[in-house]
Design an enzyme around this catalytic site. Structure first.
Site, PDB file in Angstrom:
ATOM      1  N   CYS A 135      40.949  15.423 -15.133  1.00 32.45           N
ATOM      2  CA  CYS A 135      39.712  14.835 -15.659  1.00 32.45           C
ATOM      3  C   CYS A 135      38.528  15.491 -14.972  1.00 32.45           C
ATOM      4  O   CYS A 135      38.534  15.657 -13.748  1.00 32.45           O
ATOM      5  CB  CYS A 135      39.702  13.328 -15.394  1.00 32.45           C
ATOM      6  SG  CYS A 135      38.230  12.495 -16.017  1.00 32.45           S
ATOM      7  N   LEU A 136      37.509  15.810 -15.737  1.00 27.95           N
ATOM      8  CA  LEU A 136      36.304  16.424 -15.168  1.00 27.95           C
ATOM      9  C   LEU A 136      35.606  15.465 -14.206  1.00 27.95           C
ATOM     10  O   LEU A 136      34.845  15.906 -13.345  1.00 27.95           O
ATOM     11  CB  LEU A 136      35.346  16.845 -16.291  1.00 27.95           C
ATOM     12  CG  LEU A 136      35.881  17.967 -17.193  1.00 27.95           C
ATOM     13  CD1 LEU A 136      34.977  18.142 -18.412  1.00 27.95           C
ATOM     14  CD2 LEU A 136      36.023  19.271 -16.422  1.00 27.95           C
ATOM     15  N   GLY A 153      37.899  17.960 -23.438  1.00 29.89           N
ATOM     16  CA  GLY A 153      37.319  16.749 -24.011  1.00 29.89           C
ATOM     17  C   GLY A 153      36.200  16.253 -23.107  1.00 29.89           C
ATOM     18  O   GLY A 153      36.137  16.638 -21.929  1.00 29.89           O
ATOM     19  N   HIS A 204      37.703   6.442 -21.240  1.00 33.90           N
ATOM     20  CA  HIS A 204      36.390   6.595 -20.596  1.00 33.90           C
ATOM     21  C   HIS A 204      35.369   5.641 -21.215  1.00 33.90           C
ATOM     22  O   HIS A 204      34.580   5.012 -20.502  1.00 33.90           O
ATOM     23  CB  HIS A 204      35.863   8.029 -20.748  1.00 33.90           C
ATOM     24  CG  HIS A 204      36.419   9.011 -19.764  1.00 33.90           C
ATOM     25  ND1 HIS A 204      36.300   8.852 -18.405  1.00 33.90           N
ATOM     26  CD2 HIS A 204      37.078  10.181 -19.939  1.00 33.90           C
ATOM     27  CE1 HIS A 204      36.872   9.889 -17.790  1.00 33.90           C
ATOM     28  NE2 HIS A 204      37.360  10.707 -18.696  1.00 33.90           N
ATOM     29  N   HIS A 251      42.697   9.522 -23.657  1.00 34.40           N
ATOM     30  CA  HIS A 251      42.018   9.713 -22.364  1.00 34.40           C
ATOM     31  C   HIS A 251      40.504   9.505 -22.538  1.00 34.40           C
ATOM     32  O   HIS A 251      39.866   8.839 -21.711  1.00 34.40           O
ATOM     33  CB  HIS A 251      42.346  11.127 -21.856  1.00 34.40           C
ATOM     34  CG  HIS A 251      41.630  11.558 -20.625  1.00 34.40           C
ATOM     35  ND1 HIS A 251      42.281  11.832 -19.433  1.00 34.40           N
ATOM     36  CD2 HIS A 251      40.315  11.812 -20.385  1.00 34.40           C
ATOM     37  CE1 HIS A 251      41.396  12.216 -18.530  1.00 34.40           C
ATOM     38  NE2 HIS A 251      40.196  12.213 -19.069  1.00 34.40           N
ATOM     39  N   GLU A 252      39.939  10.049 -23.617  1.00 34.56           N
ATOM     40  CA  GLU A 252      38.482   9.931 -23.836  1.00 34.56           C
ATOM     41  C   GLU A 252      38.084   8.501 -24.200  1.00 34.56           C
ATOM     42  O   GLU A 252      37.049   8.005 -23.748  1.00 34.56           O
ATOM     43  CB  GLU A 252      38.015  10.892 -24.941  1.00 34.56           C
ATOM     44  CG  GLU A 252      38.318  12.365 -24.713  1.00 34.56           C
ATOM     45  CD  GLU A 252      37.961  12.883 -23.350  1.00 34.56           C
ATOM     46  OE1 GLU A 252      37.091  12.301 -22.673  1.00 34.56           O
ATOM     47  OE2 GLU A 252      38.577  13.881 -22.926  1.00 34.56           O
ATOM     48  N   GLN A 274      30.907   9.831 -19.312  1.00 36.30           N
ATOM     49  CA  GLN A 274      30.974  10.778 -18.189  1.00 36.30           C
ATOM     50  C   GLN A 274      29.617  11.419 -17.880  1.00 36.30           C
ATOM     51  O   GLN A 274      29.429  11.961 -16.795  1.00 36.30           O
ATOM     52  CB  GLN A 274      32.002  11.878 -18.478  1.00 36.30           C
ATOM     53  CG  GLN A 274      33.435  11.363 -18.495  1.00 36.30           C
ATOM     54  CD  GLN A 274      34.410  12.454 -18.867  1.00 36.30           C
ATOM     55  OE1 GLN A 274      34.607  12.730 -20.047  1.00 36.30           O
ATOM     56  NE2 GLN A 274      35.012  13.088 -17.876  1.00 36.30           N
TER      57      GLN A 274
HETATM   58  O1  GNR Z   1      39.725  19.019 -19.568  1.00 39.47           O
HETATM   59  C1  GNR Z   1      40.498  18.062 -19.569  1.00 39.47           C
HETATM   60  N1  GNR Z   1      41.824  18.273 -19.561  1.00 39.47           N
HETATM   61  C2  GNR Z   1      42.762  17.295 -19.752  1.00 39.47           C
HETATM   62  C3  GNR Z   1      44.090  17.586 -19.460  1.00 39.47           C
HETATM   63  C4  GNR Z   1      45.066  16.641 -19.659  1.00 39.47           C
HETATM   64  C5  GNR Z   1      44.741  15.409 -20.157  1.00 39.47           C
HETATM   65  C6  GNR Z   1      43.437  15.081 -20.435  1.00 39.47           C
HETATM   66  C7  GNR Z   1      42.451  16.026 -20.240  1.00 39.47           C
HETATM   67  S1  GNR Z   1      40.809  15.641 -20.624  1.00 39.47           S
HETATM   68  C8  GNR Z   1      39.971  16.673 -19.512  1.00 39.47           C
HETATM   69  C9  GNR Z   1      38.476  16.602 -19.737  1.00 39.47           C
HETATM   70  C10 GNR Z   1      38.008  15.212 -19.416  1.00 39.47           C
HETATM   71  O2  GNR Z   1      37.916  14.766 -18.316  1.00 39.47           O
HETATM   72  N2  GNR Z   1      37.753  14.443 -20.434  1.00 39.47           N
HETATM   73  O3  GNR Z   1      37.390  13.169 -20.222  1.00 39.47           O
HETATM   74 NI    NI Z   2      38.293  12.604 -18.341  1.00 41.53          NI
END
Ligand code: GNR
Ligand code: NI
Length: 168
Positions: free
Chosen positions: A92-93, A46, A138, A134-135, A51
């Site tokens: 998270c990236l 995601g 952000h 999660h997104e 980001q």
């Molecule tokens: O790549 C991603 N893996 C992930 C694993 C578990 C819960 C959420 C994520 S999202 C993350 C990519 C990211 O940072 N998206 O904002």
């Molecule tokens: Ni993230």
């Protein structure tokens, strides 16, 4: 298409609250394509516009094994269908190399605009529900590290800052 730079914690720009997209235009679709390219290259499941330092309510997800089912959500709104929480080890990236257990509602419904500006709704569970929440966090300036203990968060902050100084 273009690969975009991903902001990393504790960059204060990750705390910006994104504004709704007033109209889905070619510029929005261009952003979506760049988000997808950047997400697949990372690789991640995601990516939210926040980001990449674009503060509009746009996010992309692909939780498929083959990385061939891109999902686009513009101005997403979530309703919790079942408040029962599930646990998942999130990464998270923007917090590279760290994983922590986070609890979130397991069943949600989302209403959003697609890349053509059409409104759609769907019910989500499993990894897709986790990733969407999660997104959206952000887009609201929130990170998964906000859900863990301040001691753990500070440890992650210090390690990432050290790493970032090495790279500068
Ligand atoms: O790549 C991603 N893996 C992930 C694993 C578990 C819960 C959420 C994520 S999202 C993350 C990519 C990211 O940072 N998206 O904002
Ligand atoms: Ni993230």
């Amino acid at each position: 298409m273009a690969l975009l730079d991903i902001l990393e914690f504790p960059d204060p720009r990750l705390r910006t609250k994104a504004a709704p997209v007033a109209e889905v235009t070619d510029a929005t679709r261009n952003l979506v394509d760049n988000l997808l390219e950047t997400m697949y290259a990372a690789p991640g499941i995601g990516l939210a516009a926040t980001q990449v330092n674009v503060h509009q309510r746009v996010l992309v997800i692909d939780v498929s094994e083959e990385h061939n089912q891109p999902l686009v959500f513009i101005n997403p709104e979530v309703t919790v269908l079942n408040p029962e929480l599930g646990e998942y080890d999130e990464g998270c990236l923007s917090v590279p190399g760290f994983y922590e257990t986070v609890q979130r509602p397991q069943r949600i419904s989302v209403t959003a605009l697609d890349r053509n500006g059409e409104c759609f709704s769907r019910e989500l569970d499993g990894l897709l529900a986790i990733c969407l929440q999660h997104e959206i966090d952000h887009l609201d300036g929130k990170l998964f590290v906000d859900y863990i203990s301040p001691v753990k968060r500070q440890r992650i902050r210090k390690k990432l800052q050290k790493e970032q100084r090495r790279q500068d």
